[in-house]
Design a protein around this motif. Sequence first.
Motif, PDB file in Angstrom:
ATOM      1  N   LEU A 511       0.836  -1.201   0.000  1.00 23.69           N
ATOM      2  CA  LEU A 511       0.000   0.000   0.000  1.00 23.69           C
ATOM      3  C   LEU A 511       0.870   1.251   0.000  1.00 23.69           C
ATOM      4  CD1 LEU A 511      -1.884  -2.329   1.180  1.00 23.69           C
ATOM      5  CD2 LEU A 511      -3.111  -0.492   2.347  1.00 23.69           C
ATOM      6  N   TRP A 512       1.963   1.206   0.774  1.00 20.47           N
ATOM      7  CA  TRP A 512       2.869   2.351   0.892  1.00 20.47           C
ATOM      8  C   TRP A 512       3.581   2.624  -0.423  1.00 20.47           C
ATOM      9  CZ3 TRP A 512       8.548   2.158   1.941  1.00 20.47           C
ATOM     10  CH2 TRP A 512       9.081   3.410   2.243  1.00 20.47           C
ATOM     11  N   SER A 513       3.974   1.558  -1.114  1.00 25.26           N
ATOM     12  CA  SER A 513       4.795   1.728  -2.311  1.00 25.26           C
ATOM     13  C   SER A 513       3.996   2.169  -3.532  1.00 25.26           C
ATOM     14  CB  SER A 513       5.516   0.414  -2.636  1.00 25.26           C
ATOM     15  OG  SER A 513       4.584  -0.585  -3.002  1.00 25.26           O
ATOM     16  N   GLY A 514       2.678   1.948  -3.527  1.00 27.97           N
ATOM     17  CA  GLY A 514       1.852   2.366  -4.651  1.00 27.97           C
ATOM     18  C   GLY A 514       1.716   1.360  -5.759  1.00 27.97           C
ATOM     19  N   ILE A 515       2.185   0.149  -5.552  1.00 22.80           N
ATOM     20  CA  ILE A 515       2.132  -0.840  -6.621  1.00 22.80           C
ATOM     21  C   ILE A 515       0.726  -1.409  -6.799  1.00 22.80           C
ATOM     22  CG2 ILE A 515       2.730  -2.854  -5.207  1.00 22.80           C
ATOM     23  CD1 ILE A 515       4.509  -3.815  -7.532  1.00 22.80           C
ATOM     24  N   LEU A 516      -0.171  -1.201  -5.819  1.00 24.55           N
ATOM     25  CA  LEU A 516      -1.533  -1.733  -5.907  1.00 24.55           C
ATOM     26  C   LEU A 516      -2.506  -0.655  -6.355  1.00 24.55           C
ATOM     27  CD1 LEU A 516      -1.785  -3.790  -2.580  1.00 24.55           C
ATOM     28  CD2 LEU A 516      -0.828  -4.488  -4.787  1.00 24.55           C
ATOM     29  N   ASP A 517      -3.555  -1.083  -7.058  1.00 22.36           N
ATOM     30  CA  ASP A 517      -4.646  -0.140  -7.328  1.00 22.36           C
ATOM     31  C   ASP A 517      -5.482   0.011  -6.057  1.00 22.36           C
ATOM     32  OD1 ASP A 517      -6.626  -2.249  -7.184  1.00 22.36           O
ATOM     33  OD2 ASP A 517      -6.157  -2.776  -9.246  1.00 22.36           O
ATOM     34  N   ASP A 518      -6.354   1.009  -6.045  1.00 25.90           N
ATOM     35  CA  ASP A 518      -7.118   1.311  -4.837  1.00 25.90           C
ATOM     36  C   ASP A 518      -7.993   0.140  -4.391  1.00 25.90           C
ATOM     37  OD1 ASP A 518      -6.182   3.794  -4.155  1.00 25.90           O
ATOM     38  OD2 ASP A 518      -7.707   4.902  -5.283  1.00 25.90           O
ATOM     39  N   VAL A 519      -8.582  -0.558  -5.337  1.00 21.94           N
ATOM     40  CA  VAL A 519      -9.492  -1.653  -4.979  1.00 21.94           C
ATOM     41  C   VAL A 519      -8.751  -2.726  -4.198  1.00 21.94           C
ATOM     42  CG1 VAL A 519     -10.929  -3.515  -5.881  1.00 21.94           C
ATOM     43  CG2 VAL A 519     -11.074  -1.212  -6.885  1.00 21.94           C
ATOM     44  N   HIS A 520      -7.622  -3.185  -4.722  1.00 21.45           N
ATOM     45  CA  HIS A 520      -6.881  -4.253  -4.051  1.00 21.45           C
ATOM     46  C   HIS A 520      -6.173  -3.734  -2.803  1.00 21.45           C
ATOM     47  CE1 HIS A 520      -7.537  -6.104  -8.029  1.00 21.45           C
ATOM     48  NE2 HIS A 520      -7.520  -7.231  -7.351  1.00 21.45           N
ATOM     49  N   ALA A 521      -5.714  -2.483  -2.840  1.00 18.10           N
ATOM     50  CA  ALA A 521      -5.077  -1.909  -1.659  1.00 18.10           C
ATOM     51  C   ALA A 521      -6.056  -1.834  -0.500  1.00 18.10           C
ATOM     52  CB  ALA A 521      -4.525  -0.516  -1.985  1.00 18.10           C
ATOM     53  N   GLN A 522      -7.260  -1.410  -0.773  1.00 21.45           N
ATOM     54  CA  GLN A 522      -8.249  -1.309   0.295  1.00 21.45           C
ATOM     55  C   GLN A 522      -8.662  -2.683   0.807  1.00 21.45           C
ATOM     56  OE1 GLN A 522     -11.370   1.266  -1.138  1.00 21.45           O
ATOM     57  NE2 GLN A 522     -10.005   3.037  -1.268  1.00 21.45           N
ATOM     58  N   ALA A 523      -8.700  -3.666  -0.063  1.00 24.97           N
ATOM     59  CA  ALA A 523      -9.017  -5.031   0.376  1.00 24.97           C
ATOM     60  C   ALA A 523      -7.931  -5.548   1.324  1.00 24.97           C
ATOM     61  CB  ALA A 523      -9.159  -5.958  -0.829  1.00 24.97           C
ATOM     62  N   VAL A 524      -6.676  -5.336   0.955  1.00 23.53           N
ATOM     63  CA  VAL A 524      -5.567  -5.766   1.811  1.00 23.53           C
ATOM     64  C   VAL A 524      -5.578  -4.998   3.125  1.00 23.53           C
ATOM     65  CG1 VAL A 524      -3.046  -5.773   2.040  1.00 23.53           C
ATOM     66  CG2 VAL A 524      -4.114  -6.565  -0.079  1.00 23.53           C
ATOM     67  N   GLY A 525      -5.766  -3.687   3.041  1.00 24.07           N
ATOM     68  CA  GLY A 525      -5.747  -2.868   4.246  1.00 24.07           C
ATOM     69  C   GLY A 525      -6.805  -3.289   5.246  1.00 24.07           C
ATOM     70  N   ARG A 526      -8.010  -3.531   4.773  1.00 21.09           N
ATOM     71  CA  ARG A 526      -9.073  -3.958   5.684  1.00 21.09           C
ATOM     72  C   ARG A 526      -8.798  -5.354   6.236  1.00 21.09           C
ATOM     73  NH1 ARG A 526     -12.372  -1.244   1.549  1.00 21.09           N
ATOM     74  NH2 ARG A 526     -13.091   0.743   2.442  1.00 21.09           N
ATOM     75  N   ARG A 527      -8.213  -6.211   5.408  1.00 14.76           N
ATOM     76  CA  ARG A 527      -7.896  -7.574   5.872  1.00 14.76           C
ATOM     77  C   ARG A 527      -6.890  -7.548   7.025  1.00 14.76           C
ATOM     78  NH1 ARG A 527      -7.355 -11.447   7.954  1.00 14.76           N
ATOM     79  NH2 ARG A 527      -7.171 -13.624   7.276  1.00 14.76           N
ATOM     80  N   LEU A 528      -5.958  -6.602   6.984  1.00 14.96           N
ATOM     81  CA  LEU A 528      -4.942  -6.515   8.030  1.00 14.96           C
ATOM     82  C   LEU A 528      -5.505  -6.057   9.372  1.00 14.96           C
ATOM     83  CD1 LEU A 528      -2.074  -4.942   5.911  1.00 14.96           C
ATOM     84  CD2 LEU A 528      -2.044  -7.211   6.957  1.00 14.96           C
TER      85      LEU A 528
END
Length: 643
Positions: A511-528
Amino acid sequence: MLVHAGTFAALSGGGDISGTRGTSPDGLFVRDARHLSHWRLTVDGTEPTVLVPAYGDGGAAAVLTAAATRDEPSPWTLHRRQALFHGRLTENLRLGNNTAREITVIVAIDADADFADQFELRSDRRIYDKAGAHITVSDSADGTRFAYHREEWQADTTVTADPEPAVTPASRGTLRTLAWRVRLSPHGTAEITVRVTAQAGGADPSPVGPPVVRSVLALIRRERDDFTDEPPLPVRDVSDELVRACEQGLRDLARLRVPAVGPDGEDLLVPGAGVPWFLTLFGRDSLLTSHFALPYRPELAEATLRALAATQATAYDPARIAQPGKIVHEIRHGELAHFRQVPYGRYYGSVDSTPLFLTLLGAHAEQTGDPSLARRFESHARAAIGWMFADGGLDERGYLTYEADTHGLLNQNWKDSEGAVCFTDGTQATGSIAVAEAQGYAYDALRRSAQLARTVWDDPAWADELDAHAKALRERFHTDFWMPEQHFYALALDGTGRQVDALASDAGHLLWSGILDDVHAQAVGRRLLEPDFFTGWGIRTLAAGQAPHHPLSYHRGSIWPHDNAVITLGLARHGLHAEAATVTAALVEAAARHGDRLPEVIAGHTRQEDEGPVPYPHACSPQAWAAATPLALLTAAGARAET
């Protein structure tokens, strides 16, 4: 723990040193060697009772007395003050007579120096061949000198005192006793000053500090205040606890700065990783610390970039995993490194220091608006990018990769302990390993370098090429690392390209590096933020419920504040401000339970009502990227405030 300019003294509550080994050794350490292994104060042949254990800001101050009862109080009180300046430990003893009669006491200090290398003291059961090494002791009117010799390697520890002591050798070994017969008039006082000066092997003499503790402390405080006096920029709606954690973090960063040399021979102060084991320049640690502190202390980033540019590899050295353009992982100055009995000195076993060097170089130019440093290090940046493609694996496999170093680090990402890069059954990944977070760093490095190529280096064609590489990396990363059944990214790919399927916090770095799009970044962020990851004190390195998870492991279930800081910056980047606030609140409360200081790592036990965070037993404290974590949390809070 006294820390100053790359040296430290680990002392007991009464100010003594007992010569311990293992997870938390004590002693006076200078450039990876223990220059005092025994330092024991007695009065009239017995150890004093500690009335007030050592405390203080920059120095240690203990109050000692004789064993006594209510009806027979101690006839004397001893105030023991100690301070460390570069390689010198200064100690002032002030002995006071509590009675209306004259008394005489014998004050003695037993001293010894074993010159053990830090790697000898670590509990890894390795035995190092030090054939030919020997220690000699020479006594003088005002003290004694311990000298270490092994071939051309020499080091010494000199103990001097005022007034002059009587020096007595032990019946065997190198132990010396310095003793004073002190006559105290009724309610009178007497003072003794002792100085321990370490001359480290392979080093120039350290600067000579003031002769008394009070003056040493004044000098250290001026140095600290120059670094800490200007507070971080205010952010509205942040807690007082976060402000205090930032203030403590800055004080710790001031202490943890270590001397280094830049490419033009300039003297620098850079973030050392932490005490007791890592008070030296580390590529990954110093770079991430500098990233966190960049909005508030950009001078740390500049010093770190200069020091790492000066040590960038220019040739192949397989024993040290050095390859042209690669940024160093760790620098050591001790005897074992000198004789190459450990693969250090300059050790390059890191897959991520090189892209992080590039991201910090770009971030520094963006944050400060000053491109001069980026312009100065264009050739170093080009060499670093060259390494990423030629030897780092981007050309051959399409990813940054490493292979286990059987003489050094089996894992060369930030989770560098054995077994940390594992499958859900606990099996360690093998072969040429591509860890997830390093691909994110590589993507960010390519994008930031493309921006510098356009705006600073005047090479738009190369900028387009770098952007194209970054875009392709982003696309194939999602294809190869995404695990659709888990709705999460794999920890790594092993040498066969198989997904290393453990659910790990490394995905949060994406998420920090910007390699993910918003959809997948938000999915990962909420999962954590689900309970198997989030404990209430922070996000675990490895989600609970998997076979390798262990809350007291180094990287397989513990909580690392810096790991959480990277994740929190990523959460804020992708608009997950409520989640970022949750992690921030947990870490800040954990810091408040540790005197506003975050340790290197916290045990990964789930938070229980009316219980604080469980300490990790071997954590470094203070530790640089943990000290800088509150600054990163403040930055994330600022992003929330701006929305």
